[in-house]
Design a protein around this motif. Structure first.
Motif, mmCIF file in Angstrom:
data_model
loop_
_atom_site.group_PDB
_atom_site.id
_atom_site.type_symbol
_atom_site.label_atom_id
_atom_site.label_comp_id
_atom_site.label_asym_id
_atom_site.label_seq_id
_atom_site.Cartn_x
_atom_site.Cartn_y
_atom_site.Cartn_z
ATOM 1 N N PRO A 226 39.409 46.666 40.500
ATOM 2 C CA PRO A 226 38.841 47.092 41.953
ATOM 3 C C PRO A 226 40.095 47.421 42.973
ATOM 4 C CG PRO A 226 39.135 44.712 41.321
ATOM 5 C CD PRO A 226 39.558 45.279 40.134
ATOM 6 N N ASN B 71 33.285 45.331 45.466
ATOM 7 C CA ASN B 71 34.607 45.533 45.110
ATOM 8 C C ASN B 71 35.468 44.730 45.870
ATOM 9 O OD1 ASN B 71 33.834 47.581 43.036
ATOM 10 N ND2 ASN B 71 35.788 48.740 43.338
ATOM 11 N N ASP C 239 35.213 46.313 38.335
ATOM 12 C CA ASP C 239 35.122 47.529 39.467
ATOM 13 C C ASP C 239 33.916 48.087 39.254
ATOM 14 O OD1 ASP C 239 35.751 49.347 41.014
ATOM 15 O OD2 ASP C 239 36.591 50.818 39.109
#
Length: 375
Positions: A68, A261, A287
């Motif tokens: 992320p 995220n 992510d």
């Protein structure tokens, strides 16, 4: 994230470039608690003389994004990277840099430009020369590119970092770490995009958070020294072009994906600082914005990730823009087992040959390996 440096059709073929040919770097803040302006040429004494006739340096591979953390998180990898050797060369015109040779581990290194203005190591070296106001000495640079080109392991950042460190060292180490990061970022900006998540950890080592790009502000994240962290790096025989990998990214995202995220990136940082590999791995794998768009472009990626997790990895994601896939564990032997399963998945599901290696977190960044005195 990082691509190496190809020479475009319109580029000059000259392999000797003056240190006056590049622009002045921007401002940098290093860490959240220490802010400093770079020590550019105006703050230095007159041109320094070489302290050594030759310097060899090394800079590590890096993993950018870490799931992320797209464009703002990266870390260094121990044991693999690029080497450069810098020499004071009377055959090179004073104030100029020449790239004498480029050697590499694969055929792709032959495509790297020997024009310093189209080579990350050359651009970074010239930037440091400009900061030091080098006018009376010519330098020759040899590059040993040990990282795969466009492999997702920060190859361009490694050569840039090693070159910046070498130039600084040969003139007595007068510049700060922040200056060298800016020199490397100048190279990255010209040839692979303005992102610091490879060059910063390549020079600083460990984990680095890019808090801000304007101005550039970096935070070093310390993983507990008493804990082990191993990266399983699986590199398939596949070319992942950074431009194509960036082209598939969304220009807009939903609020729910944004919140998700952000929370995963925060959890990733917490996992690093606490040495919590379970939490770190979960965040690494979570992510929802970048990896879902890129994974379909990498044959077998979803199956490779599944194989890694089923084999006991704490987490798995694409390294940079790929094609290397990275998984994490706290045990080297376990890492080898995970790597074998990931390679099998690439072969069976992606129809790609792949190689796996297990490496520790690189807690130390770019450094000098050897020096030859001028006296």
């Amino acid at each position: 994230m990082a691509i190496r440096h190809y020479q475009p059709p319109f580029a000059s073929t000259s392999s000797s470039i003056s240190s006056t040919d590049l622009f002045k770097p921007p401002q940098l803040y290093l860490s959240s608690s220490v802010r400093c302006n770079i020590s550019v040429a105006s703050k230095l004494e007159p041109e320094p003389h070489p302290v050594f006739t030759s310097v060899k340096s090394f800079a590590p591979a890096t993993v950018a994004n870490l799931g992320p953390g797209f464009d703002f998180l990266g870390c260094a990898i121990d044991g693999i990277g690029d080497y450069v050797t810098l020499t004071v060369d009377p055959q090179v015109q004073p104030g100029r840099l020449s790239i004498a040779e480029i050697n590499g581990v694969d055929k792709s290194s032959k495509r790297l430009s020997r024009n310093p203005l189209w080579n990350c190591a050359g651009i970074a070296a010239i930037s440091v020369m400009k900061m030091l106001k080098i006018r009376s000495v010519g330098l020759s640079l040899s590059i040993n590119a040990c990282l795969p080109l466009r492999g997702g392991l920060g190859s361009s950042a490694a050569s840039a970092a090693a070159a910046a460190v070498a130039v600084n060292e040969i003139f007595g180490g007068k510049l700060q770490e922040s200056d060298l990061i800016l020199a490397g970022l100048e190279a990255e900006a010209k040839l692979s995009g303005y992102h610091a998540d490879n060059i910063a950890p390549a020079i600083m080592g460990g984990f680095v958070l890019i808090r801000s790009y304007d101005p550039l502000e970096l935070i070093s994240l310390k993983f507990p020294p008493e804990k082990n962290l191993f990266f399983v790096l699986v590199n398939p025989e596949f070319q992942a072009q950074t431009k194509k990998m960036r082209a598939v990214l969304p220009t807009e995202i939903t609020m729910s994906d944004h919140v998700w995220n952000c929370s995963q990136a925060a959890a990733l940082v917490a996992g690093v600082l606490q040495g919590d590999l379970v939490g770190f791995g979960k965040a690494l794998s979570s992510d929802r914005i970048v990896e879902p768009r890129r994974a379909p472009l990498l044959p077998g990626m979803e199956d490779v990730k599944k194989a890694a997790m089923e084999a006991g990895a704490y987490g798995c994601t694409i390294s940079g823009s790929g094609p290397t896939v990275v998984a994490v564990t706290d045990d080297e032997d376990k890492g080898r087992e995970i790597g074998e399963k990931m390679v099998e998945a690439f072969v069976e599901k992606g129809k790609l040959k792949a190689l796996a290696m297990v490496k520790k977190l690189g807690r130390v960044g770019a450094r000098v390996i050897s020096r030859t005195s001028s006296h």
